[in-house]
Write a protein that holds these residues in place. Structure first.
Motif, PDB file in Angstrom:
ATOM      1  N   THR A  72       0.828  -1.206   0.000  1.00  0.00           N
ATOM      2  CA  THR A  72       0.000   0.000   0.000  1.00  0.00           C
ATOM      3  C   THR A  72       0.859   1.252   0.000  1.00  0.00           C
ATOM      4  N   ASP A  73       1.899   1.293   0.831  1.00  0.00           N
ATOM      5  CA  ASP A  73       2.768   2.470   0.883  1.00  0.00           C
ATOM      6  C   ASP A  73       3.441   2.738  -0.457  1.00  0.00           C
ATOM      7  N   HIS A  74       3.779   1.679  -1.183  1.00  0.00           N
ATOM      8  CA  HIS A  74       4.448   1.841  -2.481  1.00  0.00           C
ATOM      9  C   HIS A  74       3.494   2.269  -3.582  1.00  0.00           C
ATOM     10  N   THR A  75       2.192   2.060  -3.405  1.00  0.00           N
ATOM     11  CA  THR A  75       1.257   2.258  -4.520  1.00  0.00           C
ATOM     12  C   THR A  75       0.108   3.206  -4.220  1.00  0.00           C
ATOM     13  N   THR A 230       9.433   2.435   4.102  1.00  0.00           N
ATOM     14  CA  THR A 230       8.755   2.555   2.814  1.00  0.00           C
ATOM     15  C   THR A 230       8.722   4.025   2.394  1.00  0.00           C
ATOM     16  N   PRO A 231       8.485   4.300   1.111  1.00  0.00           N
ATOM     17  CA  PRO A 231       8.540   5.691   0.634  1.00  0.00           C
ATOM     18  C   PRO A 231       7.421   6.566   1.183  1.00  0.00           C
ATOM     19  N   VAL A 232       7.713   7.846   1.305  1.00  0.00           N
ATOM     20  CA  VAL A 232       6.718   8.829   1.729  1.00  0.00           C
ATOM     21  C   VAL A 232       5.905   9.266   0.512  1.00  0.00           C
ATOM     22  N   LEU A 233       4.602   9.338   0.671  1.00  0.00           N
ATOM     23  CA  LEU A 233       3.719   9.679  -0.439  1.00  0.00           C
ATOM     24  C   LEU A 233       3.917  11.130  -0.887  1.00  0.00           C
ATOM     25  N   LYS A 234       4.029  11.311  -2.200  1.00  0.00           N
ATOM     26  CA  LYS A 234       4.113  12.645  -2.790  1.00  0.00           C
ATOM     27  C   LYS A 234       3.086  12.749  -3.922  1.00  0.00           C
ATOM     28  N   ASN A 235       2.717  13.975  -4.254  1.00  0.00           N
ATOM     29  CA  ASN A 235       1.788  14.221  -5.362  1.00  0.00           C
ATOM     30  C   ASN A 235       0.474  13.455  -5.200  1.00  0.00           C
ATOM     31  N   GLN A 236      -0.212  13.757  -4.113  1.00  0.00           N
ATOM     32  CA  GLN A 236      -1.483  13.091  -3.867  1.00  0.00           C
ATOM     33  C   GLN A 236      -2.544  13.499  -4.887  1.00  0.00           C
ATOM     34  N   ILE A 237      -3.451  12.576  -5.147  1.00  0.00           N
ATOM     35  CA  ILE A 237      -4.579  12.824  -6.041  1.00  0.00           C
ATOM     36  C   ILE A 237      -5.833  12.972  -5.193  1.00  0.00           C
ATOM     37  N   PRO A 238      -6.614  14.024  -5.392  1.00  0.00           N
ATOM     38  CA  PRO A 238      -7.810  14.197  -4.555  1.00  0.00           C
ATOM     39  C   PRO A 238      -8.950  13.282  -4.964  1.00  0.00           C
ATOM     40  N   CYS A 239      -9.795  12.970  -3.993  1.00  0.00           N
ATOM     41  CA  CYS A 239     -11.098  12.358  -4.272  1.00  0.00           C
ATOM     42  C   CYS A 239     -12.132  13.485  -4.273  1.00  0.00           C
ATOM     43  N   HIS A 240     -13.382  13.152  -4.598  1.00  0.00           N
ATOM     44  CA  HIS A 240     -14.444  14.158  -4.609  1.00  0.00           C
ATOM     45  C   HIS A 240     -15.688  13.585  -3.951  1.00  0.00           C
ATOM     46  N   ILE A 241     -16.580  14.477  -3.577  1.00  0.00           N
ATOM     47  CA  ILE A 241     -17.834  14.085  -2.931  1.00  0.00           C
ATOM     48  C   ILE A 241     -18.998  14.723  -3.681  1.00  0.00           C
ATOM     49  N   THR A 242     -20.023  13.931  -3.934  1.00  0.00           N
ATOM     50  CA  THR A 242     -21.275  14.455  -4.457  1.00  0.00           C
ATOM     51  C   THR A 242     -22.412  13.691  -3.789  1.00  0.00           C
ATOM     52  N   TYR A 243     -23.641  13.930  -4.211  1.00  0.00           N
ATOM     53  CA  TYR A 243     -24.790  13.349  -3.511  1.00  0.00           C
ATOM     54  C   TYR A 243     -25.851  12.884  -4.497  1.00  0.00           C
ATOM     55  N   THR A 244     -26.586  11.877  -4.085  1.00  0.00           N
ATOM     56  CA  THR A 244     -27.787  11.522  -4.830  1.00  0.00           C
ATOM     57  C   THR A 244     -28.864  12.563  -4.506  1.00  0.00           C
ATOM     58  N   SER A 245     -30.020  12.432  -5.097  1.00  0.00           N
ATOM     59  CA  SER A 245     -31.126  13.367  -4.875  1.00  0.00           C
ATOM     60  C   SER A 245     -32.440  12.617  -5.008  1.00  0.00           C
ATOM     61  N   SER A 246     -33.519  13.290  -4.704  1.00  0.00           N
ATOM     62  CA  SER A 246     -34.843  12.679  -4.862  1.00  0.00           C
ATOM     63  C   SER A 246     -35.065  12.261  -6.317  1.00  0.00           C
ATOM     64  N   GLU A 247     -34.547  13.064  -7.233  1.00  0.00           N
ATOM     65  CA  GLU A 247     -34.687  12.749  -8.651  1.00  0.00           C
ATOM     66  C   GLU A 247     -33.927  11.463  -8.996  1.00  0.00           C
ATOM     67  N   VAL A 248     -32.738  11.309  -8.427  1.00  0.00           N
ATOM     68  CA  VAL A 248     -31.947  10.090  -8.635  1.00  0.00           C
ATOM     69  C   VAL A 248     -32.697   8.884  -8.062  1.00  0.00           C
ATOM     70  N   HIS A 249     -33.251   9.055  -6.869  1.00  0.00           N
ATOM     71  CA  HIS A 249     -33.978   7.962  -6.209  1.00  0.00           C
ATOM     72  C   HIS A 249     -35.195   7.535  -7.025  1.00  0.00           C
ATOM     73  N   ASP A 250     -35.897   8.503  -7.557  1.00  0.00           N
ATOM     74  CA  ASP A 250     -37.079   8.182  -8.364  1.00  0.00           C
ATOM     75  C   ASP A 250     -36.689   7.372  -9.597  1.00  0.00           C
ATOM     76  N   GLU A 251     -35.560   7.727 -10.196  1.00  0.00           N
ATOM     77  CA  GLU A 251     -35.092   6.995 -11.372  1.00  0.00           C
ATOM     78  C   GLU A 251     -34.722   5.562 -11.005  1.00  0.00           C
ATOM     79  N   LEU A 252     -34.066   5.398  -9.865  1.00  0.00           N
ATOM     80  CA  LEU A 252     -33.669   4.062  -9.425  1.00  0.00           C
ATOM     81  C   LEU A 252     -34.883   3.194  -9.080  1.00  0.00           C
ATOM     82  N   LYS A 253     -35.904   3.811  -8.485  1.00  0.00           N
ATOM     83  CA  LYS A 253     -37.099   3.052  -8.088  1.00  0.00           C
ATOM     84  C   LYS A 253     -37.807   2.419  -9.281  1.00  0.00           C
TER      85      LYS A 253
END
Length: 621
Positions: A72-75, A230-253
């Motif tokens: 994990t530390d290497h990758t 083991t190596p120290v992590l450099k050049n991190q890549i960000p993750c992101h956050i978003t959300y479902t909605s009532s419209e998404v839920h209706d489509e899934l239903k």
């Protein structure tokens, strides 16, 4: 064609990989049999290692010379220490990994071990004589002899993939299921069951509107998992956050009528703490949105993992719902999510060393025991690998307890309590979590494994001794060093902490909740000069030991009480039916579980405190 091996490991997932290296590092000649050499250590689900309690397990594996932390530390491409706002017992490291590099690094490390051989083929059965395993049979009709066998089949035993009304045999997308082993084990008297897990769709990151989502960066100063260099992590890549909605839920239903979860096509029980998106909508109908974590699969790919959107709905329903999510309006889907159900074997059929009770020298590890997660699987694999070697050498089993590791909690829960849903580790499952912190896994476990004679532990033991010496030096410095009010009061005012009326020892000052060594260094030159000579790991551990010394002492006392119960051996040949003072349920549960000691007996569901008192009297205590 094959010489006899000491250990055969069936399955090349996270459990199988750790089992293979553990047995090999103990000195056993190992054969790792997998259906596909190209998918060794593949991250079948989310491209991440660690998390709440899971991060502690990875550090424990590393302390015992496991490889997951090193790989994990290497990758990794991002690191976060979760639960920083809580006490250190809850701090849990988590890394976002490069999926392809992770598997590649694991295979490289496996192939570099001279005691590990490989064979690519399906194992269809075991060679069993007189209730003992002697090797495996393959789909080509080959027999590979071995003194012990470890089954780490993951989700492949009679695996069945579901996408809407469609279903197909398979242990993972694009890979066939494993046949034959379940039927043979059932014929040998084993009880089996079905469980279910799932995975979300993968999407094209080039088609997403990243500016419409919340950014989730890694830690400013990323840590790591391994206690080695083991190596120290450099050049991190960000993750992101978003959300479902009532419209998404209706489509899934709209697809619920074709959901294999709701129309009974899936018989297996799914993970309670990682439900599919349709399950969340159904169970939490009052919520109009659910959080989604948008995670990159690696540095050199545009493939994105939609964490929180696991689904077995029809692919067109998944796609239409994805397009309703903010930032996903123009999404392109690489492949849909799916559910998979597979065979497992209730783990009460195991001893605490993960050897089966019915068949000698046969061990189970990973999802075959009803667990979920790379970390839980890896921890079991490591323990099974060590114990398979010890069994060959006719040495005592290596068993971890609830008061010295999360891995001990995991195995004890499985063997004593069993599970009727995929078992996932949480900090709340551990009674002694202030003792079982992620920062002190090496202090707790490295000496135990070094005492077994495992290869490669000499350097780790030297590092552990150095860390213990450093912690002792820091504690002594804090006891001896006096803090002048004039030097430190300006800082205390900035954190709304009471000013010092007179000199006090640094040891007393550090007990304050918001006061940390690192923050004091700019104001106290002698402290800064002293800490410059010590490692960050030792400084953090020393501060935790000092701040929480009262809680640690209390848990140690409780652990000692539990340890005394563990020392009252029961043996395998006790006939509990003849102890008339035991409750009827207690007798039945004890006969079924055959606990090794009073401590284990006390944690069996259905065995009452009164039953434990009877057993203590019976054993002369």
């Amino acid at each position: 064609m094959f010489a006899e091996y000491d250990v055969i490991v069936v399955g090349g997932g996270h459990s199988g990989c750790e089992a293979a290296v553990a047995a090999a590092n103990m000195g056993s000649k190992v054969m790792l049999v997998t259906m596909n050499m190209n998918t060794i250590a593949q991250m079948s689900c989310n491209p991440a290692i660690g998390g709440i309690a899971k991060g502690q397990i990875v550090r424990e594996m590393d302390a015992m010379n496991g490889y997951t932390g090193i790989v994990t530390d290497h990758t990794m491409i991002q690191f976060r220490m979760l639960n920083r706002s809580k006490g250190p017992a809850m701090w849990s490291p988590r890394a976002q990994s490069d999926r392809m590099e992770f598997a590649s690094k694991w295979r490289q490390m496996l192939e570099s071990h001279p005691l590990i051989d490989f064979w690519q083929e399906m194992v269809t059965g075991l060679i069993v004589r007189d209730n003992r395993v002697y090797g495996v049979r393959t789909s080509l009709g080959l027999e590979i002899p071995s003194k012990t066998v470890i089954l780490t089949n993951g989700t492949f035993l009679n695996g069945l993939i579901h996408i809407g009304a469609k279903k197909m045999g398979g242990g993972r997308a694009g890979e066939r299921a494993a046949k034959g082993i379940t039927a043979q084990l059932e014929e040998l008297g084993f009880e089996s069951g079905r469980m279910k897990t799932g995975t979300p769709p993968r999407v094209d990151g080039r088609s997403l509107h990243w500016d419409r989502m919340e950014i989730q960066p890694g830690d400013e100063h990323p840590n790591k998992f391994s206690f080695t260099q083991t190596p120290v992590l450099k050049n991190q890549i960000p993750c992101h956050i978003t959300y479902t909605s009532s419209e998404v839920h209706d489509e899934l239903k709209k697809g619920f009528k074709d959901s294999p979860m709701f129309n009974g096509r899936i018989r297996g029980i799914g993970p309670r703490y990682c439900p599919s998106i349709e399950d969340k909508i159904d169970r939490f109908a009052d919520r109009n949105r659910h959080q989604l974590f948008i995670e990159p699969e690696g540095r050199h790919t545009c493939e994105i993992y939609v964490n929180g959107f696991s689904s077995s709905l029809p692919e067109d329903v998944q796609y239409k719902a994805l397009k309703k999510i903010e930032g996903f309006e123009d999404v392109k889907m690489f492949r849909p999510g799916y559910a998979i159900e597979y065979d497992f074997f209730p783990p009460q059929q195991l001893k605490h060393n993960l050897e089966t009770k019915r068949i000698s020298n046969l061990f189970f590890a990973g999802q075959i025991n009803g667990t979920t997660g790379y970390e839980e699987a890896g921890g079991q694999g490591l323990m099974a690998g060590i114990n398979a070697h010890l069994k060959i050498q006719e040495e005592e089993p290596f068993v971890l307890t609830r008061y010295d590791s999360y891995i001990g909690v995991l195995i004890d829960d499985l063997v004593n309590k069993g599970t009727d849903e995929p078992y996932r580790m949480f900090t709340s499952r551990a009674e002694f979590r202030i003792l079982l912190r992620q920062d002190n896994a090496d202090i707790r476990l490295t000496p135990k494994v070094a005492a077994l004679g495992m290869q490669g532990m000499e350097e780790r033991m030297a590092q552990t001794r150095q860390k213990l010496d450093a912690i002792s030096r820091i504690e002594h410095f804090a006891r001896d060093f006096s803090v002048e009010p004039g030097l430190i009061n300006p800082y205390l005012e900035t954190i709304n902490s009471s000013p010092l009326p007179q000199k006090i020892k640094l040891e007393t000052l550090i007990l304050r909740p918001n006061v940390h060594f690192e923050d004091l260094r700019p104001y106290l030159n002698p402290l800064d000069d002293f800490l410059n000579q010590e490692s960050e790991e030792a400084i953090n551990s020393a501060e935790i030991e000092m701040k929480y010394s009262g809680y640690i002492k209390k848990e140690l006392e409780q652990a000692q009480k539990h340890k005394r119960l563990e020392e009252v051996s029961l043996g395998e040949n006790v006939d509990y039916h003849k102890i008339s003072s035991l409750s009827m349920e207690g007798r039945e549960k004890l006969m079924a579980s055959k606990p090794m000691n009073i401590g284990q007996a006390s944690r069996i569901s259905g065995v009452s405190p009164a039953d434990i008192s009877v057993l203590l009297v019976h054993m002369g205590r």
